[in-house]
Design an enzyme around this catalytic site. Structure first.
Site, mmCIF file in Angstrom:
data_model
loop_
_atom_site.group_PDB
_atom_site.id
_atom_site.type_symbol
_atom_site.label_atom_id
_atom_site.label_comp_id
_atom_site.label_asym_id
_atom_site.label_seq_id
_atom_site.Cartn_x
_atom_site.Cartn_y
_atom_site.Cartn_z
ATOM 1 N N LYS A 10 0.836 -1.215 0.000
ATOM 2 C CA LYS A 10 0.000 0.000 0.000
ATOM 3 C C LYS A 10 0.863 1.255 0.000
ATOM 4 C CE LYS A 10 -0.373 0.230 5.003
ATOM 5 N NZ LYS A 10 -1.216 0.403 6.177
ATOM 6 N N ARG A 40 -9.989 0.633 15.893
ATOM 7 C CA ARG A 40 -9.753 1.505 14.756
ATOM 8 C C ARG A 40 -10.764 1.109 13.684
ATOM 9 N NH1 ARG A 40 -4.132 1.482 11.435
ATOM 10 N NH2 ARG A 40 -5.045 -0.545 10.982
ATOM 11 N N TYR A 89 17.135 30.879 3.756
ATOM 12 C CA TYR A 89 16.099 31.753 4.300
ATOM 13 C C TYR A 89 16.527 32.298 5.656
ATOM 14 C CZ TYR A 89 12.728 30.614 0.687
ATOM 15 O OH TYR A 89 12.091 30.490 -0.508
#
Lengths: 353, 353
Positions: free
Chosen positions: A35, A128, A263
């Site tokens: 997956k 779950r 930055y």
């Protein structure tokens, strides 16, 4: 361009460890979890490696992933079939002889056409996904009424990584679910489905106990990729991370040491050279920010703040290995290697060695 | 299935603010940055919205993105052309009349075929990408030798979000780069290229100063999406986040309140109901872990630990809005909204309202 290098020898090494440890006499019990683009490693690339070692069963996230790898496996179960639209791909998957659809609720059982191959998810204590045990009766009734094919009954043990007793409590609960399911199969005259409950850590943990005998299949994901959540408990297993992330130099600047970089100039150079490399948080790499100290696999300092499309590194090499062990980034960000890897965007090329 | 809802009215609202604030009389100066799948918002969807307000210039990450949106804009610059392989798409982009290739090093100027349209990146003090100012001469020589078309010269001001003087130092340095470049253009008999240096925060900050006059273009990314890094400084601008992330219910369990939920049972229910929703860290959503307190936009508790493909929420709604302002997640994870959004995987469907 950046790329994710996948080491096939390490994959085979991990497979041997998994096989020898949890199912030396039953290689057919080893299923691979592919997956989420094989946890970010490349769905098709890992499917091909799994095919080399003759793995028959795979678990994927959605219909797209199932169809992509349909030729590689005997059986493919879609864990979250509704996470993509109900479209032509979905219908194609419904008609595929080797694709199973996981069902997490009674409602979802009502919407499949006759003959759809179903794996029923049951909650065994993790609370779950899945139906409650006390609704098993209703689920079987729906399956029979709608003439669905019940191919599997499964749960997920949420305590495989821990050392409390809940792991065993959940396994015992799944045994009870199994017993009740078999009675219901007999009642409705359904063939015996397959039963599975354990993923990587759980399967390792359950070895040599009665619990590893109860399952027809072990759903192994992260261990194939070279990691386990609780490293210490299974360190002797010596699993090897199969992925290494490389990036190429964009440009190099010669500067004074002590020059401020990026930055807000939050990093200060120790050397007098700095280069940018072509991967950033826009590619799904976690963004190094001020105060974080992470080095490339070669030991070059990666300088915060990371940018969306590049990172600055104290190096002049044409190529750097950003990591060859996702635990380095996982530790810096207080998370798990699974997240570091699965966030990487799918377009990053995969190179199998 | 989960989806990212894009509010077109909010996009238009942001556009008006950007236009009115930084270039009320020069709408053609507003360029949109669409790199990294439009910061996760959907490349084509945002390109279509930008076309509605007649934006002519776009900036993307790679050749794939450039070709996807080529019909929408007069000019498209590829910021990181080598972040994807040199393949047939790359060659197609090279031949496209409206696609420019950004060059960050002298080396990269050597490899383009005659006539390639180049935007030259120059370091003006951020010390990230681009050639050093003292190599401008060499760059022009290579451009002339290789008969490249110089379309732009640009830099990135890394101090737009801060309040120190470096912002002005960088702008002054870019002015010097511009002057020298114009002399070199005259010397090599090249047409005047465009000059640009400011992104969202910088463009807002530079308004009404001499610095906003020096640029032919403002590269506006995050402000279009409704955010700025330093919210406080520009809070009165009232930019609106355009994206809201929704997820659908997978299953619901009725449990005792105080039931423990998910991996290792780290969350404890306050209510007696919990549902799972179909988005997880495998989709690029940041993974809530123990100790974190984040609620959905409706105020439902999202319960750590998040899973790879789902999250547990104290709700029974069919659909939840995971966030409609990425700052909530950014704050929880000590990062910036850009990262929260750009990590979301591109396959998540986009729905324009």
């Amino acid at each position: 361009m950046p790329y994710l290098q996948i080491d096939s020898q390490k994959f085979l090494h991990n497979y041997q460890i998994i096989l020898n440890t949890i199912a030396p006499k039953n290689p057919e019990k080893i299923a691979i979890v592919l997956k989420d683009n094989a946890y970010g490693h490349g769905l098709k690339q890992i499917a091909e490696l799994a095919k080399r070692v003759k793995i028959q069963n795979a678990f994927v996230k959605n219909t797209y992933e199932a169809l992509e790898i349909a030729p590689f496996f005997s059986y493919i179960a879609i864990l979250y079939p509704h996470s993509l639209p109900y479209d032509s791909l979905f219908k194609e998957a419904l008609q595929s002889p080797n694709i199973y659809f996981c069902a997490h609720s009674l409602e979802s059982l009502k919407n499949y056409p006759k003959g759809t191959k179903i794996e029923l998810k049951v909650d065994s204590g993790m609370h779950r996904n899945g139906i409650a045990k006390n609704t098993l009766n209703q689920a079987f009734k729906l399956i029979a009424q709608n003439a669905l094919e019940l191919k599997g009954i499964y749960t997920h043990n949420g305590f495989g990584d821990d050392f409390g007793s809940e792991f065993y409590t959940q396994n015992t609960e799944f045994l009870a679910i199994k017993e009740e399911s078999l009675k219901l199969c007999a009642h409705y005259n359904l063939p015996r489905p397959r039963f599975h409950s354990l993923s990587s850590s759980g399967a390792f943990r359950a070895k040599d106990t009665q619990h590893d005998l109860q399952d027809d299949l072990f759903r192994i994901g992260i261990a194939f990729y070279g990691y386990l959540c609780q490293d210490s408990a299974f360190a002797t297993l010596n699993l090897k991370p199969i992925a290494a992330l490389f990036a190429q130099k964009i440009s190099t600047l010669m500067l004074k040491s002590n020059a401020r970089i990026g930055y807000h100039g939050v990093s200060t150079l120790k050397e007098n050279i700095v280069s940018t490399y072509d991967i950033g948080y826009g590619d799904g790499l976690f963004r190094l920010r001020e105060g974080m100290q992470v080095c490339s696999a070669e030991g070059f300092r990666i300088l915060p703040r990371a940018s969306m499309d590049c990172i600055s590194i104290e190096s002049a090499q044409e190529e750097v290995c950003v990591f060859n062990d996702a635990r380095i980034f996982a530790q810096a960000f207080g998370t798990i290697p699974y997240e570091i890897l699965s966030h990487l965007h799918a377009y990053i090329p995969k190179v199998i060695i």
